[in-house]
Design an enzyme around this catalytic site. Structure first.
Site, PDB file in Angstrom:
ATOM      1  N   GLU A  19      -5.214   4.032   5.616  1.00  0.00           N
ATOM      2  CA  GLU A  19      -4.796   3.714   4.239  1.00  0.00           C
ATOM      3  C   GLU A  19      -5.033   4.902   3.294  1.00  0.00           C
ATOM      4  OE1 GLU A  19      -5.714  -0.238   2.565  1.00  0.00           O
ATOM      5  OE2 GLU A  19      -6.426   0.831   0.806  1.00  0.00           O
TER       6      GLU A  19
ATOM      7  N   SER B 254     -10.957  -0.013   2.521  1.00  0.00           N
ATOM      8  CA  SER B 254     -10.319  -0.246   3.829  1.00  0.00           C
ATOM      9  C   SER B 254      -9.817   1.072   4.398  1.00  0.00           C
ATOM     10  CB  SER B 254      -9.136  -1.196   3.683  1.00  0.00           C
ATOM     11  OG  SER B 254      -9.577  -2.402   3.122  1.00  0.00           O
TER      12      SER B 254
ATOM     13  N   ARG C 242       0.823  -1.213   0.000  1.00  0.00           N
ATOM     14  CA  ARG C 242       0.000   0.000   0.000  1.00  0.00           C
ATOM     15  C   ARG C 242       0.855   1.260   0.000  1.00  0.00           C
ATOM     16  NH1 ARG C 242      -3.455  -3.620  -0.275  1.00  0.00           N
ATOM     17  NH2 ARG C 242      -2.151  -3.760  -2.067  1.00  0.00           N
TER      18      ARG C 242
HETATM   19  C1  LIG Z   1     -15.452   0.644  -2.091  1.00  0.00           C
HETATM   20  C2  LIG Z   1     -13.944   0.791  -2.227  1.00  0.00           C
HETATM   21  C3  LIG Z   1     -13.153  -0.331  -2.337  1.00  0.00           C
HETATM   22  C4  LIG Z   1     -11.757  -0.204  -2.474  1.00  0.00           C
HETATM   23  N1  LIG Z   1     -10.987  -1.335  -2.576  1.00  0.00           N
HETATM   24  C5  LIG Z   1      -9.634  -1.246  -2.709  1.00  0.00           C
HETATM   25  C6  LIG Z   1      -8.824  -2.423  -2.826  1.00  0.00           C
HETATM   26  O1  LIG Z   1      -9.319  -3.536  -2.849  1.00  0.00           O
HETATM   27  N2  LIG Z   1      -7.484  -2.262  -2.934  1.00  0.00           N
HETATM   28  C7  LIG Z   1      -6.894  -1.033  -2.937  1.00  0.00           C
HETATM   29  O2  LIG Z   1      -5.661  -0.963  -3.039  1.00  0.00           O
HETATM   30  N3  LIG Z   1      -7.641   0.101  -2.842  1.00  0.00           N
HETATM   31  C8  LIG Z   1      -8.981   0.017  -2.728  1.00  0.00           C
HETATM   32  N4  LIG Z   1      -9.744   1.156  -2.604  1.00  0.00           N
HETATM   33  C9  LIG Z   1      -9.090   2.475  -2.593  1.00  0.00           C
HETATM   34  C10 LIG Z   1      -9.079   3.196  -3.954  1.00  0.00           C
HETATM   35  O3  LIG Z   1     -10.118   2.761  -4.775  1.00  0.00           O
HETATM   36  C11 LIG Z   1      -7.764   3.022  -4.700  1.00  0.00           C
HETATM   37  O4  LIG Z   1      -6.695   3.455  -3.916  1.00  0.00           O
HETATM   38  C12 LIG Z   1      -7.770   3.807  -6.030  1.00  0.00           C
HETATM   39  O5  LIG Z   1      -6.598   3.506  -6.762  1.00  0.00           O
HETATM   40  C13 LIG Z   1      -7.862   5.307  -5.833  1.00  0.00           C
HETATM   41  O6  LIG Z   1      -8.073   5.882  -7.122  1.00  0.00           O
HETATM   42  P1  LIG Z   1      -8.725   7.316  -7.294  1.00  0.00           P
HETATM   43  O7  LIG Z   1      -8.633   7.655  -8.729  1.00  0.00           O
HETATM   44  O8  LIG Z   1     -10.078   7.325  -6.683  1.00  0.00           O
HETATM   45  O9  LIG Z   1      -7.712   8.197  -6.426  1.00  0.00           O
HETATM   46  P2  LIG Z   1      -8.065   9.551  -5.636  1.00  0.00           P
HETATM   47  O10 LIG Z   1      -8.842   9.193  -4.413  1.00  0.00           O
HETATM   48  O11 LIG Z   1      -8.613  10.559  -6.547  1.00  0.00           O
HETATM   49  O12 LIG Z   1      -6.603   9.968  -5.178  1.00  0.00           O
HETATM   50  C14 LIG Z   1      -5.891   9.182  -4.250  1.00  0.00           C
HETATM   51  C15 LIG Z   1      -4.502   9.787  -4.024  1.00  0.00           C
HETATM   52  O13 LIG Z   1      -3.773   9.714  -5.242  1.00  0.00           O
HETATM   53  C16 LIG Z   1      -3.437  11.019  -5.719  1.00  0.00           C
HETATM   54  N5  LIG Z   1      -3.622  11.000  -7.170  1.00  0.00           N
HETATM   55  C17 LIG Z   1      -4.708  10.607  -7.878  1.00  0.00           C
HETATM   56  N6  LIG Z   1      -4.463  10.676  -9.188  1.00  0.00           N
HETATM   57  C18 LIG Z   1      -3.195  11.126  -9.314  1.00  0.00           C
HETATM   58  C19 LIG Z   1      -2.349  11.411 -10.420  1.00  0.00           C
HETATM   59  N7  LIG Z   1      -2.746  11.236 -11.690  1.00  0.00           N
HETATM   60  N8  LIG Z   1      -1.091  11.864 -10.167  1.00  0.00           N
HETATM   61  C20 LIG Z   1      -0.658  12.049  -8.906  1.00  0.00           C
HETATM   62  N9  LIG Z   1      -1.402  11.799  -7.820  1.00  0.00           N
HETATM   63  C21 LIG Z   1      -2.654  11.335  -8.026  1.00  0.00           C
HETATM   64  C22 LIG Z   1      -4.389  11.966  -5.015  1.00  0.00           C
HETATM   65  O14 LIG Z   1      -3.823  13.273  -4.898  1.00  0.00           O
HETATM   66  C23 LIG Z   1      -4.549  11.274  -3.677  1.00  0.00           C
HETATM   67  O15 LIG Z   1      -3.415  11.551  -2.865  1.00  0.00           O
HETATM   68  C24 LIG Z   1     -11.156   1.075  -2.478  1.00  0.00           C
HETATM   69  C25 LIG Z   1     -11.977   2.213  -2.359  1.00  0.00           C
HETATM   70  C26 LIG Z   1     -13.365   2.077  -2.237  1.00  0.00           C
HETATM   71  C27 LIG Z   1     -14.230   3.308  -2.124  1.00  0.00           C
END
Ligand SMILES: Cc1cc2nc3c(=O)[nH]c(=O)nc-3n(C[C@H](O)[C@H](O)[C@H](O)COP(=O)(O)OP(=O)(O)OC[C@H]3O[C@@H](n4cnc5c(N)ncnc54)[C@H](O)[C@@H]3O)c2cc1C
Length: 344
Positions: free
Chosen positions: A336, A234, A157
């Site tokens: 996380e 999580s 992570r």
């Molecule tokens: C229901 C649910 C289930 C999930 N299950 C999992 C799982 O099984 N495993 C897991 O690992 N995660 C899980 N997650 C967490 C999440 O979905 C992942 O971490 C996902 O990759 C986040 O993507 P996002 O585009 O929503 O990021 P955001 O929430 O938009 O951003 C997350 C972080 O990344 C940064 N960021 C985003 N895009 C960029 C970019 N292009 N360049 C630089 N920084 C950037 C943001 O500034 C922030 O710090 C889950 C979340 C939910 C709501």
């Protein structure tokens, strides 16, 4: 910002910009820097907790789309994916084409470009296994660079990108295997659900469908009709303990059973955060202020169940759980998601 996060939490942005390709993403970031404003990249908003005060700088919404094949050989295909491409659409497309490597990561919300940030993983697979390069804008040296996987510092992570303002991910290269079958299934629960042994391979579409079904049962696939999915998945990572700390935990847990654990790299063990939380007295559905609550389907997900809570309420629940687990078992829990203008 609440409407841009899966928690439906977060106060106002100073300025909100939408960027639909890599050039625009870099331009928006540079313009904000020229105005001396802080910058927040936001894509799916599924791994952030934004404070009630919001974010006073510029929020750049990453909305670039698409992927293309950039290299092939007899066994593999390398796809370059725009940062804003919805992750699960990409997984679906790769499964459909018979490219193995992402199938167990089905159903995870958010964007492809955010997957390297915390080395997204689930059901025995993580993106560090298939990412070969990340194209990023380096805000320190003001240039676009291509980082090899070895330079990304992937860990459980984590990566060099998490908690760093330096990198703006523009695209990610994944090297996938041409195969109608998944990699060996590593996760016991998934193997059971598929009716196979750990180590067996299954058709890609079966792996994807079964992972999605298991996830949906835990509220881990976004569903607007299900308040249990108004979360960041999580909320805490699984603690990684050295042998000594693990033996201490076993002593303190003697009355509630053997803590579920997995071997980590080197002489460490990873312990189930969900188990610790549950055994510390915070079961599914445990409620905090303003209608925030532990998901009724998964102990690790904290939800804005009412849809009308504040970040302060969610953070208060997270603190109560963290402190309760520490008091009961002596094990620190770490969040996380990325916390923005709030802290637990
Ligand atoms: C229901 C649910 C289930 C999930 N299950 C999992 C799982 O099984 N495993 C897991 O690992 N995660 C899980 N997650 C967490 C999440 O979905 C992942 O971490 C996902 O990759 C986040 O993507 P996002 O585009 O929503 O990021 P955001 O929430 O938009 O951003 C997350 C972080 O990344 C940064 N960021 C985003 N895009 C960029 C970019 N292009 N360049 C630089 N920084 C950037 C943001 O500034 C922030 O710090 C889950 C979340 C939910 C709501």
């Amino acid at each position: 910002m609440a409407r841009y996060t899966t928690l439906r939490l977060g106060g106002p942005a100073g300025r909100l910009e939408i960027a639909t390709d890599a050039i625009e993403i870099v331009r928006r970031v540079r313009e904000a820097e020229a105005r001396d404003e802080a910058v927040l990249l936001l894509a799916g908003g599924s791994n952030v907790v934004i404070g009630d005060q919001g974010f006073p700088g510029t929020v750049v919404l990453v909305r670039s789309r698409g992927f293309q094949v950039v290299a092939t050989d007899a066994d593999t295909v390398t796809v370059r994916v725009a940062a804003g491409e919805p992750w699960d659409d990409l997984v679906a497309a790769t499964v459909e084409r018979g490219w193995a490597g992402l199938e167990c990561l089905s159903g995870i919300p958010g964007s492809a470009g955010a997957t390297p940030i915390q080395n997204v993983g689930a059901y025995g697979q993580e993106v560090a296994e298939t990412i070969v390069a990340v194209e990023a804008y380096d805000r320190t040296h003001r240039e676009v660079v291509r980082l090899a996987a070895a330079d990304c510092g992937f860990a459980y992570r984590g990566s060099v990108f998490k908690y760093s303002d330096r990198w703006v991910v523009l695209s990610v290269d994944f090297q996938l295997t041409r195969s109608p079958l998944s990699g060996p299934v590593r996760y016991a629960e998934l193997a059971r659900a598929l009716g196979v042994e750990v180590g067996d391979r299954v058709p890609l579409a079966d792996a994807r469908a079964t992972v999605r079904r298991l996830r949906a049962g835990k509220g881990m696939v976004l569903d607007p009709a299900d308040p249990d999915t108004r979360s960041v998945g999580s909320f805490f990572t699984n603690p990684v303990l050295d042998r000594e700390a693990y033996e201490l935990l076993r002593e303190r847990a003697v009355d509630v059973g053997e803590p579920p654990h997995w071997p980590g790299p080197g002489d460490v063990v990873k312990v189930s955060a969900a188990w610790l939380i549950d055994k510390a007295g915070f079961g599914k559905g445990y409620a905090g202020p303003e209608g925030v609550a532990i998901s009724t389907k998964h102990t690790l997900a904290l939800t804005n169940r009412s849809g009308a809570a504040s970040t302060a309420a969610l953070v208060a629940l997270a603190r109560e759980i963290r402190d309760g687990v520490h008091a009961r078992f002596g094990v620190p829990l770490h969040p996380e998601p990325v916390l923005i203008n709030c802290t637990i």
